[in-house]
Design an enzyme around this catalytic site. Sequence first.
Site, short mmCIF file in Angstrom:
data_model
loop_
_atom_site.label_atom_id
_atom_site.label_comp_id
_atom_site.label_asym_id
_atom_site.label_seq_id
_atom_site.Cartn_x
_atom_site.Cartn_y
_atom_site.Cartn_z
N ASP A 1 -7.33 -1.68 -5.50
CA ASP A 1 -8.16 -0.76 -4.43
C ASP A 1 -7.91 0.78 -4.32
O ASP A 1 -7.64 1.16 -3.35
CB ASP A 1 -7.86 -1.29 -2.77
CG ASP A 1 -8.14 -2.89 -2.78
OD1 ASP A 1 -8.69 -3.31 -3.53
OD2 ASP A 1 -7.54 -3.49 -1.79
N GLN B 1 0.90 -1.29 -0.12
CA GLN B 1 -0.14 -0.09 -0.07
C GLN B 1 0.85 1.04 -0.09
O GLN B 1 1.87 1.44 0.73
CB GLN B 1 -0.96 -0.09 1.19
CG GLN B 1 -1.93 -1.00 1.39
CD GLN B 1 -1.40 -2.37 1.97
OE1 GLN B 1 -0.29 -2.62 2.26
NE2 GLN B 1 -2.53 -3.18 2.53
N ARG C 1 -14.50 -4.33 -5.18
CA ARG C 1 -14.68 -5.36 -4.19
C ARG C 1 -14.67 -4.73 -3.03
O ARG C 1 -14.53 -3.84 -2.35
CB ARG C 1 -13.34 -6.25 -4.30
CG ARG C 1 -12.03 -5.76 -3.91
CD ARG C 1 -11.12 -6.58 -3.93
NE ARG C 1 -9.63 -5.96 -3.23
CZ ARG C 1 -8.92 -6.91 -2.61
NH1 ARG C 1 -8.70 -8.19 -2.36
NH2 ARG C 1 -7.82 -6.36 -2.30
N TRP D 1 -14.55 -4.10 0.87
CA TRP D 1 -13.59 -4.37 2.05
C TRP D 1 -14.45 -4.70 3.34
O TRP D 1 -14.15 -5.49 4.13
CB TRP D 1 -12.89 -2.82 2.28
CG TRP D 1 -11.87 -2.90 3.39
CD1 TRP D 1 -11.12 -3.98 4.03
CD2 TRP D 1 -11.37 -1.57 3.82
NE1 TRP D 1 -10.36 -3.45 4.83
CE2 TRP D 1 -10.48 -1.95 4.72
CE3 TRP D 1 -11.42 -0.28 3.41
CZ2 TRP D 1 -9.54 -1.07 5.47
CZ3 TRP D 1 -10.63 0.58 4.00
CH2 TRP D 1 -9.60 0.41 5.12
N ASP E 1 -3.84 1.24 -3.36
CA ASP E 1 -4.49 2.49 -2.41
C ASP E 1 -4.20 3.72 -2.78
O ASP E 1 -3.81 4.49 -1.89
CB ASP E 1 -4.01 2.22 -0.97
CG ASP E 1 -4.65 0.81 -0.57
OD1 ASP E 1 -5.40 0.08 -1.25
OD2 ASP E 1 -4.45 0.47 0.70
#
Length: 338
Positions: free
Chosen positions: A184, A140, A246, A248, A163
């Site tokens: 993400d 991340q 998706r 979390w 991220d």
Amino acid sequence: MLLLSLLLFCVGTCAITRRTVPPSGAVIVRGSGTQAAEFGTLSAAVASLPADGSAQVIFVYPGTYVEQVHLTRANLTIMGFTQNVQSYTDNVVRLSFNLSQGEIGGGDLSATLRIDTNNVSLYNIDVLNTFGPHTATGAQALAVAGYGTNLGFYAVGFYGYQDTLRAEKGVQFYGLCYIEGAVDYIFGQHGHGFFHRNTIASVDAGAITADGPDTANESLFVINESNITTSPAATTDLTGLVFLGRPWSAQAQVAYISCNLGALINPAGWEPWSASMPNTDGVLFAEYASTGLKIRKGPGAVGERAPFSTQLTSAAGYGIADVLGANWMTWVDTGYYT
Ligand SMILES: *[C@@H]1O[C@H](CO)[C@@H](O)[C@H](O)[C@H]1NC(C)=O
Ligand SMILES: *[C@@H]1O[C@H](CO)[C@@H](O)[C@H](O)[C@H]1NC(C)=O
Ligand SMILES: *[C@@H]1O[C@H](CO)[C@@H](O)[C@H](O)[C@H]1NC(C)=O
Ligand SMILES: *[C@@H]1O[C@H](CO)[C@@H](O)[C@H](O)[C@H]1NC(C)=O
Ligand SMILES: *[C@@H]1O[C@H](CO)[C@@H](O)[C@H](O)[C@H]1NC(C)=O
Ligand SMILES: *[C@@H]1O[C@H](CO)[C@@H](O)[C@H](O)[C@H]1NC(C)=O
């Protein structure tokens, strides 16, 4: 805000509006050729601001500023020099850093720009975290961590891999922005974000959004009239390898309204969080009037969508006021809601 609205007002064919001189009263950042009373870095300019709630403006001259910036003071506007205020493609101010969660011990601490306050607006600046794909030392790596309410981003570029953008708290508006990442890369837990006419570009396989609220309807991301596409920086063919989101958490809520989906979007549209923890029970993963491959019945066709996703029959309930609240016009620059 009034001045900006006047600058952006146009009838018929819009002339390109520049912002090449600092607004009067602005604190000035100029990385090269810094003059008296100016600052060489954005951090120094931020540190110079009075510790009150007064409205302040920082103007940044072109350049790549390699630094992390942490905002804790409310009521701040940061504007980049630009030849075209309406387009991120003309951005010439870059705020860039290379750091991952694994190296610094926290995702937010990796962020190039951390916003821990309210009423902040950013115009025509690219914010990058250049860490890239995960390595032995980290994964991340945030470009922006937005922990505040009334955060406005106007023709801003967000660049990262995993991220990229944390829209964590409060209400946040993203107008005419560019958001790039792989995994993400639009995520958060307690925020309501409205993404209007953005370009959202994947640089590798993965899910675009990862919403993770603790309770039902605590968070909602609505992406309106945006292009979902492959980044020019992608080095492999992403056809069918990207998902709209998706979960979390199982209360995740994300809606794509009138978006154009490129061939990169997998026919299922959405994917579970993981095989062992699908998190799909209570999600609201919705689309309304997606265009692109859908209309050619190729990959991305609606009929093949994941069973835990929803095709809406209208966009009612997903407008800007539904997401940001009825008073959104008091703080969103409507020159970027067109
Ligand atoms: C923030 O700035 C606005 C002007 O944009 C001003 O009206 C308001 O009073 C300021 N807030 C505070 C707490 O000073
Ligand atoms: C932030 O903006 C809101 C809405 O315009 C205003 O009510 C509030 O006072 C502002 N806060 C600060 C610290 O200026
Ligand atoms: C980022 O930093 C890592 C070391 O932590 C280094 O391996 C990598 O090459 C750097 N990437 C860029 C684009 O500078
Ligand atoms: C999306 O892409 C189309 C085709 O390139 C373009 O006409 C349109 O302006 C783009 N929309 C946004 C929001 O960038
Ligand atoms: C979700 O929350 C918003 C405010 O954030 C509210 O306007 C809306 O009615 C809520 N929807 C549901 C279904 O509870
Ligand atoms: C999406 O944006 C268009 C303007 O570009 C607007 O007419 C429409 O109401 C928006 N949709 C939602 C759900 O807010």
